[in-house]
Design a protein around this motif. Structure first.
Motif, PDB file in Angstrom:
ATOM      1  N   ARG A   1       0.828  -1.212   0.000  1.00 40.59           N
ATOM      2  CA  ARG A   1       0.000   0.000   0.000  1.00 40.59           C
ATOM      3  C   ARG A   1       0.859   1.259   0.000  1.00 40.59           C
ATOM      4  NH1 ARG A   1      -2.870  -3.091   3.833  1.00 40.59           N
ATOM      5  NH2 ARG A   1      -2.014  -1.823   5.529  1.00 40.59           N
TER       6      ARG A   1
ATOM      7  N   TYR B   1       2.334   1.766  -3.533  1.00 41.76           N
ATOM      8  CA  TYR B   1       1.349   2.075  -4.583  1.00 41.76           C
ATOM      9  C   TYR B   1       0.127   2.743  -3.946  1.00 41.76           C
ATOM     10  CZ  TYR B   1       4.358  -1.291  -6.933  1.00 41.76           C
ATOM     11  OH  TYR B   1       5.454  -1.940  -7.446  1.00 41.76           O
ATOM     12  N   PRO B   2       0.304   3.960  -3.421  1.00 43.90           N
ATOM     13  CA  PRO B   2      -0.780   4.610  -2.670  1.00 43.90           C
ATOM     14  C   PRO B   2      -1.993   4.970  -3.523  1.00 43.90           C
ATOM     15  CG  PRO B   2       1.024   6.142  -3.065  1.00 43.90           C
ATOM     16  CD  PRO B   2       1.515   4.788  -3.479  1.00 43.90           C
ATOM     17  N   ASP B   3      -1.822   5.056  -4.830  1.00 41.41           N
ATOM     18  CA  ASP B   3      -2.933   5.445  -5.701  1.00 41.41           C
ATOM     19  C   ASP B   3      -3.749   4.255  -6.210  1.00 41.41           C
ATOM     20  OD1 ASP B   3      -2.160   8.119  -5.469  1.00 41.41           O
ATOM     21  OD2 ASP B   3      -0.772   7.962  -7.164  1.00 41.41           O
ATOM     22  N   VAL B   4      -3.310   3.036  -5.897  1.00 39.25           N
ATOM     23  CA  VAL B   4      -4.033   1.847  -6.349  1.00 39.25           C
ATOM     24  C   VAL B   4      -5.139   1.524  -5.347  1.00 39.25           C
ATOM     25  CG1 VAL B   4      -3.856  -0.617  -6.869  1.00 39.25           C
ATOM     26  CG2 VAL B   4      -2.029   0.948  -7.573  1.00 39.25           C
TER      27      VAL B   4
END
Length: 350
Positions: free
Chosen positions: A50, A53-56
């Motif tokens: 997480r 890849y905070p935007d996923v």
């Protein structure tokens, strides 16, 4: 789907650090990471994914994400006993699957996966990273197929690991409980030796083989009998022999998690690879030594292209299995499960 379409993938199961390489490899190959879900959102590995890849988007339910439309591929590094059920659900939802090794932990799971692949026309690939992600192993394959060492008659694969490896802990205080539960990780021969079985079949060109003998032991962790810290396997095919040794004994003095080695004996020469470290020698990894009828040489592998993830993306788009033939993956796991089932127990091993 055609090659003009972007492959969209989701990660379902974030329990092992191998998920980092799987996600990064697919993104680098041009795939789009669209969502993630896991059984244990509190695990150190899940938290790290997480963070990277905070935007996923994070979907609370793995089952819900698997059923979601518009996703072509599911990648998983869940707890090993969950990888089989996740794969079957994803295949039956019309998605291809890429699973961390071991791809499953029982013959029943393997049978269900084979049935789902046959009935859906989707593929199931297992990421045998000790081949797919190691440049010197890819180069060795090129040398073998060029005839540099004659006909391969034996492989010796050594896969030592370290229990306390910091990268595999993902920032956590220690290995999770499932690491010490054989029913969950499948046993040391399923969990680790599947790598070396894959390499035996690939380098010898064998379509199948038999397990001549196998052993698992626990010689250093009697207080955790569910952990098998040693294992070995003797394989034989119509044209070659193989020996495999795996363990959890890597000492703290080694600057990496394990001194993985592979030796290939041919009728006209031999190759030795020191995949991750050349002890008291050259820096870095991917060390390959070749001895043939002309010379003894060190082979530079720095320019070798790793194609596994690009091949996977191509396979999703074109409905091929160039990353790894489907039957090869099935046979690798069948042999690993057979070796585990037949293994003689030693020490405190359960």
């Amino acid at each position: 789907m055609t090659s003009t379409n972007t492959v969209r993938f989701a990660a379902v199961g974030l329990d092992h650090a191998h998920i980092h390489g799987q996600i990064a490899g697919l993104i680098e190959a041009g795939a789009e990471f669209v969502a993630m879900a896991t059984d244990d959102a509190s695990s150190a590995i899940a938290a790290e994914v997480r963070k990277r890849y905070p935007d996923v988007p994070v979907v609370e339910s793995p089952d819900e994400l698997i059923a979601t439309g518009g996703i072509d591929l599911i990648v998983t590094a869940a707890v090993p006993d969950r990888r089989g059920p996740i794969a079957v659900a994803a295949l039956r939802a019309g998605k291809d699957v890429v699973a961390d090794k071991p791809g499953c932990v029982s013959f029943e799971q393997l049978e269900e996966i084979e049935k789902a692949v046959a009935e859906t026309g989707r593929f199931w690939s297992v990421t045998f990273s000790e081949r797919f992600e190691v440049r010197c192993v890819i180069r060795a394959g090129e040398l073998v197929r060029a005839g540099r060492i004659g006909t391969v008659v034996q492989t010796i694969g050594l896969g030592p690991h370290r229990i306390g490896d910091r990268a595999h802990l993902g920032g956590g205080a220690g290995r999770p409980d499932w690491f010490y539960d054989k029913s969950r990780y499948g046993g040391i021969l399923v969990d680790i030796a599947s790598h070396q079985i894959d390499q035996f079949l690939w380098f010898t060109g064998a379509r199948t083989a038999e397990v001549v003998a196998s052993t698992v032991g626990n010689f250093a962790n009697a207080d955790s009998p569910g952990l098998q810290d040693f294992g070995d396997v003797l394989l034989r095919s119509d044209n070659a022999q193989g020996y495999i040794r795996v363990d959890w004994y890597t000492p703290k003095g080694l600057p990496t998690w394990g001194d993985g080695r592979l030796m290939i004996l041919g009728t006209a020469g031999y190759i030795e690879m020191r995949k991750y470290v050349d002890i008291a020698g050259r820096q870095g990894g991917d060390h390959l030594f070749l001895v043939d009828q002309d010379s003894t040489q060190y082979v530079d592998c720095s320019d070798v292209e790793l194609t596994y993830y690009a091949d996977l993306v191509h396979d999703v788009q074109e409905r091929t299995t160039t990353a790894a033939p489907q039957e090869h993956t099935f046979e690798t796991m069948r042999l690993a499960l057979t070796a585990q089932q037949q293994a003689v127990l030693r020490g405190a091993a359960q």
